[in-house]
Design a protein around this motif. Structure first.
Motif, PDB file in Angstrom:
ATOM      1  N   ASP A   8      54.897  62.520  91.047  1.00 48.50           N
ATOM      2  CA  ASP A   8      55.382  63.425  92.092  1.00 48.50           C
ATOM      3  C   ASP A   8      55.273  62.699  93.415  1.00 48.50           C
ATOM      4  N   ASP A   9      56.273  62.842  94.264  1.00 45.63           N
ATOM      5  CA  ASP A   9      56.261  62.133  95.543  1.00 45.63           C
ATOM      6  C   ASP A   9      55.327  62.777  96.563  1.00 45.63           C
ATOM      7  N   GLU A  10      54.833  63.978  96.304  1.00 47.55           N
ATOM      8  CA  GLU A  10      53.944  64.667  97.240  1.00 47.55           C
ATOM      9  C   GLU A  10      52.485  64.514  96.803  1.00 47.55           C
ATOM     10  N   ALA A  11      51.694  63.834  97.631  1.00 47.05           N
ATOM     11  CA  ALA A  11      50.285  63.594  97.312  1.00 47.05           C
ATOM     12  C   ALA A  11      49.493  64.890  97.086  1.00 47.05           C
ATOM     13  N   PRO A  12      49.688  65.942  97.887  1.00 42.64           N
ATOM     14  CA  PRO A  12      48.938  67.179  97.636  1.00 42.64           C
ATOM     15  C   PRO A  12      49.258  67.794  96.264  1.00 42.64           C
ATOM     16  N   THR A  13      50.504  67.692  95.841  1.00 43.53           N
ATOM     17  CA  THR A  13      50.870  68.228  94.521  1.00 43.53           C
ATOM     18  C   THR A  13      50.202  67.423  93.422  1.00 43.53           C
ATOM     19  N   TYR A  16      46.592  68.430  93.317  1.00 47.00           N
ATOM     20  CA  TYR A  16      46.429  69.767  92.753  1.00 47.00           C
ATOM     21  C   TYR A  16      46.578  69.738  91.231  1.00 47.00           C
ATOM     22  N   LEU A  17      47.617  69.065  90.746  1.00 47.18           N
ATOM     23  CA  LEU A  17      47.810  68.966  89.298  1.00 47.18           C
ATOM     24  C   LEU A  17      46.640  68.240  88.634  1.00 47.18           C
ATOM     25  N   ALA A  18      46.155  67.178  89.277  1.00 44.08           N
ATOM     26  CA  ALA A  18      45.007  66.444  88.731  1.00 44.08           C
ATOM     27  C   ALA A  18      43.782  67.355  88.642  1.00 44.08           C
ATOM     28  N   SER A  19      43.583  68.206  89.649  1.00 45.17           N
ATOM     29  CA  SER A  19      42.439  69.128  89.609  1.00 45.17           C
ATOM     30  C   SER A  19      42.604  70.165  88.501  1.00 45.17           C
ATOM     31  N   LEU A  20      43.844  70.631  88.278  1.00 45.33           N
ATOM     32  CA  LEU A  20      44.085  71.573  87.186  1.00 45.33           C
ATOM     33  C   LEU A  20      43.830  70.918  85.834  1.00 45.33           C
ATOM     34  N   ILE A  21      44.233  69.665  85.690  1.00 44.29           N
ATOM     35  CA  ILE A  21      44.010  68.936  84.432  1.00 44.29           C
ATOM     36  C   ILE A  21      42.523  68.772  84.186  1.00 44.29           C
ATOM     37  N   ARG A  22      41.794  68.366  85.205  1.00 47.67           N
ATOM     38  CA  ARG A  22      40.355  68.129  85.043  1.00 47.67           C
ATOM     39  C   ARG A  22      39.579  69.414  84.785  1.00 47.67           C
ATOM     40  N   PHE A  82      58.075  69.268  83.158  1.00 52.00           N
ATOM     41  CA  PHE A  82      58.612  69.194  84.505  1.00 52.00           C
ATOM     42  C   PHE A  82      57.869  70.179  85.390  1.00 52.00           C
ATOM     43  N   VAL A  83      57.519  69.727  86.594  1.00 49.64           N
ATOM     44  CA  VAL A  83      56.872  70.568  87.588  1.00 49.64           C
ATOM     45  C   VAL A  83      57.723  70.420  88.849  1.00 49.64           C
ATOM     46  N   THR A  84      58.438  71.476  89.189  1.00 48.41           N
ATOM     47  CA  THR A  84      59.409  71.374  90.263  1.00 48.41           C
ATOM     48  C   THR A  84      59.542  72.692  91.017  1.00 48.41           C
ATOM     49  N   GLY A  85      60.121  72.611  92.180  1.00 43.65           N
ATOM     50  CA  GLY A  85      60.377  73.804  92.977  1.00 43.65           C
ATOM     51  C   GLY A  85      61.772  74.355  92.777  1.00 43.65           C
ATOM     52  N   TYR A  86      62.526  73.775  91.855  1.00 42.94           N
ATOM     53  CA  TYR A  86      63.931  74.142  91.689  1.00 42.94           C
ATOM     54  C   TYR A  86      64.207  74.674  90.292  1.00 42.94           C
ATOM     55  N   LEU A 103      57.367  75.993  87.503  1.00 44.41           N
ATOM     56  CA  LEU A 103      57.838  76.090  88.886  1.00 44.41           C
ATOM     57  C   LEU A 103      56.667  76.005  89.855  1.00 44.41           C
ATOM     58  N   LYS A 104      56.899  75.303  90.972  1.00 46.53           N
ATOM     59  CA  LYS A 104      55.913  75.242  92.039  1.00 46.53           C
ATOM     60  C   LYS A 104      56.038  76.515  92.872  1.00 46.53           C
ATOM     61  N   PRO A 105      54.971  77.051  93.390  1.00 45.07           N
ATOM     62  CA  PRO A 105      53.589  76.651  93.147  1.00 45.07           C
ATOM     63  C   PRO A 105      53.167  77.005  91.712  1.00 45.07           C
ATOM     64  N   VAL A 106      52.426  76.121  91.110  1.00 46.89           N
ATOM     65  CA  VAL A 106      52.045  76.264  89.708  1.00 46.89           C
ATOM     66  C   VAL A 106      50.942  77.308  89.567  1.00 46.89           C
ATOM     67  N   ASP A 107      51.189  78.261  88.677  1.00 40.58           N
ATOM     68  CA  ASP A 107      50.214  79.296  88.366  1.00 40.58           C
ATOM     69  C   ASP A 107      49.133  78.692  87.459  1.00 40.58           C
ATOM     70  N   GLU A 108      47.874  78.839  87.838  1.00 38.79           N
ATOM     71  CA  GLU A 108      46.776  78.208  87.096  1.00 38.79           C
ATOM     72  C   GLU A 108      46.672  78.706  85.664  1.00 38.79           C
ATOM     73  N   GLU A 109      46.877  79.997  85.446  1.00 41.76           N
ATOM     74  CA  GLU A 109      46.782  80.544  84.087  1.00 41.76           C
ATOM     75  C   GLU A 109      47.923  80.023  83.214  1.00 41.76           C
ATOM     76  N   LYS A 110      49.129  80.010  83.762  1.00 41.08           N
ATOM     77  CA  LYS A 110      50.279  79.484  83.014  1.00 41.08           C
ATOM     78  C   LYS A 110      50.059  78.000  82.715  1.00 41.08           C
ATOM     79  N   PHE A 111      49.546  77.264  83.689  1.00 41.75           N
ATOM     80  CA  PHE A 111      49.267  75.849  83.493  1.00 41.75           C
ATOM     81  C   PHE A 111      48.308  75.650  82.321  1.00 41.75           C
ATOM     82  N   ALA A 112      47.231  76.418  82.282  1.00 42.99           N
ATOM     83  CA  ALA A 112      46.229  76.284  81.216  1.00 42.99           C
ATOM     84  C   ALA A 112      46.857  76.544  79.844  1.00 42.99           C
ATOM     85  N   GLN A 113      47.737  77.552  79.751  1.00 45.76           N
ATOM     86  CA  GLN A 113      48.396  77.859  78.480  1.00 45.76           C
ATOM     87  C   GLN A 113      49.309  76.711  78.046  1.00 45.76           C
TER      88      GLN A 113
END
Length: 171
Positions: A8-13, A16-22, A82-86, A103-113
């Motif tokens: 992803d070209d956005e460092a904050p994204t 955030y994804l890395a924190s969700l993975i961890r 894919f993780v995107t805003g579109y 879709l961004k912003p990524v929902d934490e519960e959906k991400f976990a599933q």
């Protein structure tokens, strides 16, 4: 250990994804890329790829990167999420065999599933990778699964088919 990449070209994204993975209960190695070119330049195997579609960098976008990965000769293809805003690219994701579209912003519960299902698929592929390149044959009431690389040749004569295998034959 599962090898996970975030492109992803956005460092904050990426952070955030890395924190969700961890936060998931899964031993993994996470690597981050700011562009498709960076991801392609790193030849480490990837099991799971979180990929943005519109990368505001020079070079290929996320969809082009996914196509290049799928067209590659590597037997081990990563699971692509894919993780995107579109929303407009959701159907294009099917063309490259995407596992999921978040879709961004990524929902934490959906991400976990989605993450848990992706890990299940990766682990299932590690247990029986040869079955994706195998034939299941039936003859005279018996069934046998034969890896394609164990077949020397197939012979047909008088409505009878015989497979010549590394360990004998099957008819």
């Amino acid at each position: 250990m599962i090898r996970i990449a975030i492109c992803d070209d956005e460092a904050p994204t990426r952070a955030y994804l890395a924190s969700l993975i961890r936060a998931q209960d899964c031993p993994c190695e996470v690597v981050e890329y700011a562009s498709a070119g960076d991801c392609l330049a790193d030849h480490r195997g990837i099991d799971l790829l979180f990929l943005d579609i519109e990368l505001n960098t020079t070079g290929p976008d996320g969809m082009a990167l996914a196509r290049q990965i799928r067209e590659g000769n590597s037997a081990a293809q990563p699971v692509i999420i894919f993780v995107t805003g579109y929303e407009r690219y959701v159907f294009d994701a099917f063309d490259v065999g995407a596992f999921q579209y978040l879709l961004k912003p990524v929902d934490e519960e959906k991400f976990a599933q989605v993450f848990a299902r992706a890990v299940e698929q990766i682990e299932a592929g590690r247990v029986q990778p040869q079955l994706s390149h195998a034939l299941t044959l039936q003859s005279a009431g018996t069934s046998r699964t034969v890896p394609l690389d164990s077949i020397y040749y197939i012979e047909s004569s008088n409505h009878k088919v015989v497979l010549r295998l590394k360990d004998g034959e099957f008819s």
